[in-house]
Design an enzyme around this catalytic site. Structure first.
Site, PDB file in Angstrom:
ATOM      1  N   LYS A   1      28.701  19.505  -7.618  1.00 45.90           N
ATOM      2  CA  LYS A   1      29.349  20.773  -7.729  1.00 45.90           C
ATOM      3  C   LYS A   1      28.467  21.832  -7.460  1.00 45.90           C
ATOM      4  CE  LYS A   1      33.115  21.625  -8.974  1.00 45.90           C
ATOM      5  NZ  LYS A   1      34.409  21.458  -8.106  1.00 45.90           N
TER       6      LYS A   1
ATOM      7  N   THR B   1      31.988  25.155 -11.865  1.00 46.05           N
ATOM      8  CA  THR B   1      32.073  24.842 -13.024  1.00 46.05           C
ATOM      9  C   THR B   1      30.742  25.183 -14.039  1.00 46.05           C
ATOM     10  OG1 THR B   1      31.707  22.798 -14.698  1.00 46.05           O
ATOM     11  CG2 THR B   1      30.910  22.668 -12.427  1.00 46.05           C
ATOM     12  N   ASP B   2      31.027  25.504 -15.216  1.00 46.98           N
ATOM     13  CA  ASP B   2      29.650  26.111 -15.848  1.00 46.98           C
ATOM     14  C   ASP B   2      28.672  24.871 -15.745  1.00 46.98           C
ATOM     15  OD1 ASP B   2      30.961  24.162 -17.549  1.00 46.98           O
ATOM     16  OD2 ASP B   2      30.830  25.729 -19.355  1.00 46.98           O
ATOM     17  N   GLU B   3      28.881  23.676 -15.520  1.00 42.55           N
ATOM     18  CA  GLU B   3      27.863  22.626 -15.556  1.00 42.55           C
ATOM     19  C   GLU B   3      26.990  22.774 -14.560  1.00 42.55           C
ATOM     20  OE1 GLU B   3      29.120  18.739 -15.978  1.00 42.55           O
ATOM     21  OE2 GLU B   3      30.728  19.047 -17.360  1.00 42.55           O
TER      22      GLU B   3
ATOM     23  N   TYR C   1      27.458  14.652 -10.940  1.00 41.37           N
ATOM     24  CA  TYR C   1      28.680  15.319 -11.094  1.00 41.37           C
ATOM     25  C   TYR C   1      28.589  16.891 -10.744  1.00 41.37           C
ATOM     26  CZ  TYR C   1      32.592  18.767 -12.472  1.00 41.37           C
ATOM     27  OH  TYR C   1      33.244  19.635 -12.377  1.00 41.37           O
TER      28      TYR C   1
END
Ligand code: NAD
Ligand code: DAU
Length: 339
Positions: free
Chosen positions: A157, A125-127, A153
């Site tokens: 990731k 994810t870009d997060e 979260y």
């Protein structure tokens, strides 16, 4: 070609299965999913009619089970979507995020090594890049932006991504990683912004906007994400990270107002609520690499995609009404009751 799709009973994984069944009708697909609160076998009803598709219930972090599945099936490719995916839940209960997102990834890679899987693809994810400031619209996440996480979260990731890269360097596992921006489309679990707002608006319930609604997300129609992964697993360079996103930044409040307008509801439904802890301000992907190397570009504009999505929720009320009438009610009360 036999592909394992983990987390295929969730939002993006199920869309990927449907995408792959169309794009590669001769491939065998196996879905491994624990069917957590976010997994729904009804979503795969149509897919299950295809004799080249098989569903297996199980936990990606269950070593014995995963190893025996890999020994039996001899997968060519693994695409790992399985994850705890909701930031708000990670703030309430981080532990399961670490178990599934990190240890589950390790377990899958160990089994992939042991059985000679030709490509292990990690859906990230870009997060993992943290966030960007609102007053610097010139800044975007590239694949070399440092990892800098905000929530349990995103930290889980990012940890998984580091482990995937370590397995490539240390053991030579043939990996790729994709880091995508916010997806939307059919089968999106109604705890997430867009489906939650559609469901609440249709039920004339308050629309809970965190903070001032100024946080920006870079929205991508889910099918465009699926096509990008298909390109990466076939033509992406081993060991590489690919960002996926379509330059479609929108402030949350504008997304909510678009939904209200499309459904003919009143903006009086908007309710500003206490902000998310550690709330990332802005995500924005630079997709130059995947465009230049693989020729990927998004094909669905936000205007088209949001209308298709709203139509899907209107035409598939039974799917989401069943979800929000069950255990989800307790979750909603806990998260929004006193907010
Ligand atoms: P989701 O929550 O809708 O689905 C997750 C699926 O994984 C569910 O079917 C669930 O049952 C399954 N699962 C959870 N724990 C499991 C376990 N231990 N073993 C086996 N299965 C398990 O998530 P999503 O939005 O479809 O996201 C899929 C992946 O894409 C995630 O890895 C997420 O980090 C990533 N991602 C999501 C977005 C987004 O906008 N939704 C954007 C970029 C990346
Ligand atoms: O960027 C990719 C990520 O996008 C994925 O890695 C995550 O799995 C996925 O859940 C998503 O994370 P976000 O936190 O951006 O998505 P969410 O839909 O939870 O929230 C989008 C924005 O809307 C965020 O700024 C918080 C806000 N929001 C969300 C909810 C659920 C609200 O204002 N009100 C809400 O009720």
């Amino acid at each position: 070609m036999k592909i394992l799709v983990t987390g295929g009973a969730g939002f993006i994984g199920s869309n990927f299965i449907y995408y792959m069944q169309k794009a590669h009708p001769d491939y065998s697909l196996v879905c491994l999913d624990k069917l957590t609160y976010a997994g729904n076998l009804e979503t795969l009803e149509e897919a299950l009619k295809n004799p080249l598709f098989k569903f297996v219930k199980g936990d990606i972090a269950d070593r014995e089970f995963v190893f025996s599945l890999f020994e039996e099936e001899k997968f060519d490719i693994v695409v790992n979507f399985a994850a705890e995916s909701h930031v708000d839940r990670s703030i309430e209960n981080p532990g399961v995020f670490l178990t599934t997102n990190i240890l589950g990834t390790q377990t899958l890679m160990d089994a992939a090594r042991a059985t000679g899987v030709k490509r292990y693809h990690q859906v990230s994810t870009d997060e993992v890049y943290g966030d960007l400031p609102l007053d610097r619209p010139d800044l975007f996440f590239t694949e070399t932006t440092p990892i800098h996480t905000s929530s349990p979260y995103s930290a889980s990731k990012a940890s998984a991504d580091l482990l995937v890269q370590a397995y490539h360097r240390t053991f030579g596992l043939p990996i790729t990683i994709s880091r995508c921006s916010n997806n939307y489309g059919p089968y999106h679990f109604p705890e997430k912004l867009i489906p939650l707002m559609i469901a609440n608006a249709l039920n004339d319930k308050p629309l809970p906007v965190y903070g001032q609604g100024l946080n920006v997300r870079d929205w991508l129609y889910v099918e465009d994400h699926c096509r990008a992964i298909d390109m990466i697993i076939h033509n992406g360079r081993v060991g590489e990270v690919y960002n996926i996103g379509g330059h479609n930044e929108k402030a949350n409040i504008d997304v909510v107002k678009t939904i209200i307008k499309a459904l003919g509801k009143s903006e009086d439904l908007i309710t500003y609520v206490t902000d998310r802890a550690g709330h990332d301000m802005r995500y924005a992907i630079d997709p130059t690499k995947i465009h230049d190397e693989l020729g990927w570009l998004p094909t669905t504009t936000f205007d088209e995609g949001i209308q298709k999505t709203i139509d899907w929720y209107l035409n598939n009320r039974a799917w989401w009404e069943k979800i929000i009438s069950g255990e989800y009610q307790n979750y909603y009360e806990k998260m929004y009751g006193n907010r």
